[in-house]
Motif scaffolding. Structure first.
Motif, PDB file in Angstrom:
ATOM      1  N   ALA A 119     -19.882  23.628  -5.903  1.00 19.07           N
ATOM      2  CA  ALA A 119     -19.459  21.839  -6.157  1.00 19.07           C
ATOM      3  C   ALA A 119     -20.959  21.513  -6.903  1.00 19.07           C
ATOM      4  N   ALA A 120     -21.578  22.564  -6.418  1.00 19.22           N
ATOM      5  CA  ALA A 120     -22.884  22.112  -8.047  1.00 19.22           C
ATOM      6  C   ALA A 120     -23.382  22.391  -9.097  1.00 19.22           C
ATOM      7  N   ALA A 121     -22.577  23.741  -9.248  1.00 15.29           N
ATOM      8  CA  ALA A 121     -22.602  24.926  -9.810  1.00 15.29           C
ATOM      9  C   ALA A 121     -21.273  24.145 -11.844  1.00 15.29           C
ATOM     10  N   TRP A 122     -20.118  23.086 -11.043  1.00  9.45           N
ATOM     11  CA  TRP A 122     -19.126  22.586 -11.780  1.00  9.45           C
ATOM     12  C   TRP A 122     -19.881  21.818 -12.447  1.00  9.45           C
ATOM     13  N   PRO A 123     -20.459  20.265 -12.335  1.00 13.59           N
ATOM     14  CA  PRO A 123     -19.736  18.888 -13.567  1.00 13.59           C
ATOM     15  C   PRO A 123     -20.565  19.563 -14.751  1.00 13.59           C
ATOM     16  N   ALA A 124     -21.615  20.164 -15.063  1.00 13.65           N
ATOM     17  CA  ALA A 124     -21.764  20.021 -16.603  1.00 13.65           C
ATOM     18  C   ALA A 124     -21.128  21.201 -17.116  1.00 13.65           C
ATOM     19  N   ALA A 125     -20.581  22.234 -16.339  1.00 11.44           N
ATOM     20  CA  ALA A 125     -20.195  22.994 -17.120  1.00 11.44           C
ATOM     21  C   ALA A 125     -18.773  22.629 -17.565  1.00 11.44           C
ATOM     22  N   LEU A 126     -18.050  22.098 -16.344  1.00  7.54           N
ATOM     23  CA  LEU A 126     -16.555  21.579 -16.372  1.00  7.54           C
ATOM     24  C   LEU A 126     -16.723  20.505 -17.817  1.00  7.54           C
ATOM     25  N   MET A 127     -17.694  19.884 -17.505  1.00  5.31           N
ATOM     26  CA  MET A 127     -17.541  18.014 -18.335  1.00  5.31           C
ATOM     27  C   MET A 127     -17.697  18.969 -19.482  1.00  5.31           C
ATOM     28  N   VAL A 153     -23.571  29.155 -18.699  1.00  8.20           N
ATOM     29  CA  VAL A 153     -22.571  28.955 -17.645  1.00  8.20           C
ATOM     30  C   VAL A 153     -21.293  28.367 -18.202  1.00  8.20           C
ATOM     31  N   VAL A 154     -21.987  27.826 -19.906  1.00  6.39           N
ATOM     32  CA  VAL A 154     -20.967  26.572 -20.166  1.00  6.39           C
ATOM     33  C   VAL A 154     -19.950  27.685 -20.706  1.00  6.39           C
ATOM     34  N   GLY A 155     -20.575  29.409 -21.209  1.00  6.11           N
ATOM     35  CA  GLY A 155     -19.361  29.539 -21.933  1.00  6.11           C
ATOM     36  C   GLY A 155     -18.824  30.231 -21.094  1.00  6.11           C
ATOM     37  N   ILE A 156     -19.387  30.989 -20.151  1.00  8.43           N
ATOM     38  CA  ILE A 156     -18.334  31.427 -18.919  1.00  8.43           C
ATOM     39  C   ILE A 156     -17.399  30.025 -18.269  1.00  8.43           C
ATOM     40  N   VAL A 214     -13.788  27.354 -31.905  1.00 13.41           N
ATOM     41  CA  VAL A 214     -14.801  27.952 -31.821  1.00 13.41           C
ATOM     42  C   VAL A 214     -15.727  27.201 -30.667  1.00 13.41           C
ATOM     43  N   VAL A 215     -15.939  27.577 -29.572  1.00 13.55           N
ATOM     44  CA  VAL A 215     -17.143  26.428 -29.373  1.00 13.55           C
ATOM     45  C   VAL A 215     -18.677  27.448 -28.960  1.00 13.55           C
ATOM     46  N   ASP A 216     -19.394  26.670 -29.743  1.00 21.62           N
ATOM     47  CA  ASP A 216     -21.003  27.379 -30.542  1.00 21.62           C
ATOM     48  C   ASP A 216     -21.678  26.669 -29.855  1.00 21.62           C
ATOM     49  N   HIS A 217     -22.988  27.999 -28.690  1.00 24.05           N
ATOM     50  CA  HIS A 217     -24.018  27.549 -28.480  1.00 24.05           C
ATOM     51  C   HIS A 217     -25.072  27.813 -29.149  1.00 24.05           C
ATOM     52  N   LEU A 218     -24.784  28.350 -30.224  1.00 25.34           N
ATOM     53  CA  LEU A 218     -26.219  28.929 -31.022  1.00 25.34           C
ATOM     54  C   LEU A 218     -26.499  28.662 -32.156  1.00 25.34           C
ATOM     55  N   GLY A 219     -25.582  27.819 -32.702  1.00 24.92           N
ATOM     56  CA  GLY A 219     -26.374  27.326 -33.808  1.00 24.92           C
ATOM     57  C   GLY A 219     -26.383  27.668 -35.019  1.00 24.92           C
ATOM     58  N   VAL A 237     -17.082  23.022 -32.670  1.00 22.41           N
ATOM     59  CA  VAL A 237     -17.591  22.323 -31.648  1.00 22.41           C
ATOM     60  C   VAL A 237     -18.658  23.055 -31.902  1.00 22.41           C
ATOM     61  N   SER A 238     -19.988  22.114 -32.034  1.00 26.27           N
ATOM     62  CA  SER A 238     -21.439  22.713 -31.488  1.00 26.27           C
ATOM     63  C   SER A 238     -21.983  21.900 -30.514  1.00 26.27           C
ATOM     64  N   VAL A 239     -21.912  23.114 -29.413  1.00 30.25           N
ATOM     65  CA  VAL A 239     -22.442  22.428 -28.073  1.00 30.25           C
ATOM     66  C   VAL A 239     -23.643  22.305 -27.744  1.00 30.25           C
ATOM     67  N   GLY A 240     -24.141  24.041 -28.137  1.00 28.73           N
ATOM     68  CA  GLY A 240     -25.899  24.094 -28.058  1.00 28.73           C
ATOM     69  C   GLY A 240     -26.591  24.437 -29.580  1.00 28.73           C
ATOM     70  N   ARG A 241     -27.156  24.650 -29.605  1.00 28.61           N
ATOM     71  CA  ARG A 241     -28.075  25.031 -30.780  1.00 28.61           C
ATOM     72  C   ARG A 241     -29.292  25.905 -29.894  1.00 28.61           C
ATOM     73  N   MET A 242     -29.336  27.059 -29.913  1.00 26.34           N
ATOM     74  CA  MET A 242     -30.079  27.970 -29.065  1.00 26.34           C
ATOM     75  C   MET A 242     -31.629  29.004 -29.669  1.00 26.34           C
TER      76      MET A 242
END
Length: 327
Positions: A119-127, A153-156, A214-219, A237-242
């Protein structure tokens, strides 16, 4: 109560430190939650607090953490949807503490049979993943999906949700070949390196079609390969800019393929915005969550007092799955 604050020593370098702080009473629409487990996120490594000002409750200022799961131990005068003893989870500021005040509109019930670590691992990743894939990526059954930095985590979460929601191909990138098998076990139909060879791999896997979402975390480093790998009409979709925030865009290719490039963040959302996002997500995912079809690998669990070690582990980039703090 004990809570993680961001302190500065004689050197001025910020670091997480456990402190005793006063416990606040919940406001009229707030619920006081006894935190049983709290998730760690890459945003925590910035060693800042108040990431999401609209999601900050009336608890003590400057407490770290962005998501948790726990038990309701107090309710404000106007709270109607929750009661004492309810098992809840939420993405909220101030989660790395023994207790946190949360606006009831941000709370979700923990499904029966789901343990507190999950439950603690879900909110940010799922949302984040649902908002990227479904709301902004307009995922349709049979689509081909590319998840950049899929071992995050969001990628998973995005890999699993894409398959569960009917994607035909789910291609996940990771720089670690050791993580490819784990991604495939979670639903990735192809796990590969990003970079110059990615477009050819995508074309082969999709029989020349390209990816629709595309779900992109790299930027910045991934922008060109995302566009090259995209199908006509794809949504990026630009989710992250790591990897960086500024990159060149081939506007001719953008137009030729009629691409949509969408940026998302929670930093500028209001509580009502987030409440609407949660409602959309649960409408789609509640049966999957209640049926045990989604799970987040738990990488390591640290005691709250070991928060510095948890930060160090996350900085090493060796994790696969969620790092959890437990008070």
């Amino acid at each position: 109560m004990r809570a993680v604050l961001i302190a500065r020593g004689d050197s001025g370098v910020p670091h997480p430190l456990l402190h005793d702080v006063a416990e606040a009473a919940p406001g009229p629409r707030e619920v006081l939650v006894r935190v049983l487990a709290a998730g760690m996120n890459r945003a925590d490594l910035s060693l800042k607090t108040g990431h999401f000002r609209a999601m900050t409750g009336s608890g003590p200022a400057g407490v770290a953490g962005l998501e948790m799961a726990g038990e309701v131990v107090g309710c404000g005068t106007d709270v109607q949807g929750f009661g004492l003893g309810d098992r809840v989870m939420a993405m909220c500021s101030g989660a790395h503490a023994e207790r946190v005040c949360v606006d009831e509109r941000l709370l979700m019930r923990v499904p029966a049979g789901v343990d507190v670590l999950q439950a603690a691992a879900w909110p940010a990743a799922l949302m984040t993943a649902h908002d990227a894939l479904v709301t902004n990526g307009r995922l349709a059954r049979g689509d081909h999906v590319l998840v950049q930095a899929a071992s995050s985590v969001v990628g998973i979460a995005a890999v699993q949700l894409a398959r569960l929601l009917g994607a035909e191909q789910v291609i996940g990138t990771s720089t670690s070949a050791d993580k490819w098998e784990r991604l495939r076990a979670l639903g990735a139909t192809l796990a590969a390196h990003g970079g110059p060879t990615l477009e050819a791999a995508v074309r082969e896997a999709t029989h020349g079609h390209g990816v629709d979402v595309v779900v992109d975390h790299l930027g910045a480093p991934a922008l060109a390969e995302n566009m090259a790998s995209a199908a006509v009409g794809a949504r990026i979709v630009s989710v992250g800019r790591m990897g960086g925030t500024a990159g060149a865009i081939d506007l001719d290719l953008l137009s030729l393929k009629r691409l949509s490039l969408v940026g998302v963040t929670f930093r500028t959302r209001t509580v009502d915005d987030v409440a609407a996002l949660i409602a959309r997500m649960l409408a789609d995912l509640a049966p999957l969550l209640q049926g045990g079809r989604f799970s987040m690998p738990i990488d390591k669990v640290f005691a709250l007092e070991d928060v510095a070690q948890a930060h160090a582990w996350m900085k090493s980039r060796q994790q696969f799955g969620k790092v959890i703090l437990q008070p």
